[in-house]
Design a protein around this motif. Structure first.
Motif, PDB file in Angstrom:
ATOM      1  N   ALA A 154      -7.700   3.982  -7.359  1.00 26.12           N
ATOM      2  CA  ALA A 154      -6.793   3.641  -6.261  1.00 26.12           C
ATOM      3  C   ALA A 154      -7.066   4.489  -5.025  1.00 26.12           C
ATOM      4  O   ALA A 154      -6.390   4.340  -4.007  1.00 26.12           O
ATOM      5  CB  ALA A 154      -5.342   3.815  -6.701  1.00 26.12           C
ATOM      6  N   GLY A 182      -6.516   2.820   0.981  1.00 22.95           N
ATOM      7  CA  GLY A 182      -7.059   3.480  -0.207  1.00 22.95           C
ATOM      8  C   GLY A 182      -8.318   4.276   0.058  1.00 22.95           C
ATOM      9  O   GLY A 182      -8.662   5.178  -0.703  1.00 22.95           O
ATOM     10  N   THR A 219       0.815  -1.214   0.000  1.00 20.00           N
ATOM     11  CA  THR A 219       0.000   0.000   0.000  1.00 20.00           C
ATOM     12  C   THR A 219       0.852   1.268   0.000  1.00 20.00           C
ATOM     13  O   THR A 219       0.321   2.361  -0.152  1.00 20.00           O
ATOM     14  CB  THR A 219      -0.965   0.047   1.202  1.00 20.00           C
ATOM     15  OG1 THR A 219      -0.218   0.220   2.409  1.00 20.00           O
ATOM     16  CG2 THR A 219      -1.822  -1.208   1.281  1.00 20.00           C
ATOM     17  N   LEU A 233      -4.329   5.739  -2.374  1.00 18.44           N
ATOM     18  CA  LEU A 233      -3.029   5.115  -2.614  1.00 18.44           C
ATOM     19  C   LEU A 233      -2.218   5.963  -3.591  1.00 18.44           C
ATOM     20  O   LEU A 233      -2.778   6.729  -4.376  1.00 18.44           O
ATOM     21  CB  LEU A 233      -3.203   3.710  -3.192  1.00 18.44           C
ATOM     22  CG  LEU A 233      -3.941   2.699  -2.326  1.00 18.44           C
ATOM     23  CD1 LEU A 233      -4.127   1.389  -3.101  1.00 18.44           C
ATOM     24  CD2 LEU A 233      -3.199   2.450  -1.032  1.00 18.44           C
TER      25      LEU A 233
END
Length: 169
Positions: free
Chosen positions: A71, A41, A12, A74
């Motif tokens: 995403a 996320g 991550t 992220l």
């Protein structure tokens, strides 16, 4: 030609075009990598997953297939969700595990992703033996016809890193 790199760490935290999520078929989050990706996320990923469930994947995503979402928070543009096989339930069918990598790279190509971070799919709660999973993953990536420039295997612990390092040389 695709470059394969190894990182010991947290998937991550990777700065890539696409992070691959070892998802469960519901696409609605879970434990391990899946839970970590959804937590870091944020809610945008879950919202996209719910839209996929409401439209194309009402019964969930089949094993060996892949789909993409945002995403969220992220440091990536997309999350590519793939459902790995449960080792005991699949009888250890390597074609299903290899399909996770091939299908994820196919989605990455459709998106225009050039850097992709993969976890060791199916090796956590799904019970696939690490050395065998590493071999299948590396062989599938090496054999893939893809425009992805870098595949980064992000491995959570030293034993996983070692299993992949022995194959990458």
């Amino acid at each position: 030609m695709t470059t394969i790199t190894l990182v010991r760490g947290d998937i991550t935290r990777q700065s890539v075009d696409a992070v691959v999520n070892a998802a469960n078929s519901s696409l609605l989050g879970g434990g391990g990598v899946d839970g970590a990706i959804h937590r870091r996320g944020g809610p945008a990923i879950l919202a996209d997953c719910r839209r996929l469930r409401a439209s194309h994947h009402g019964k969930g995503l089949p094993t060996g297939q892949a789909v993409a979402t945002t995403a969220g928070e992220l440091d990536a543009r997309w999350v590519i969700h793939t459902v790995g096989p449960v080792y005991q339930a699949s009888g250890g069918d390597p074609s299903l595990l290899a399909s996770c990598y091939r299908e994820s790279l196919k989605i990455a190509d459709e998106l225009g992703a050039r850097t992709v971070a993969f976890p060791a799919v199916s090796t956590g709660a799904y019970g696939w033996p690490m050395a065998d999973a590493a071999r299948i993953a590396v062989e599938a990536v090496r054999a893939a016809d893809t425009a992805v420039e870098e595949v980064r295997f992000v491995l959570f612990d030293d034993s996983a890193y070692q299993a992949f390092a022995e194959l990458i040389g």
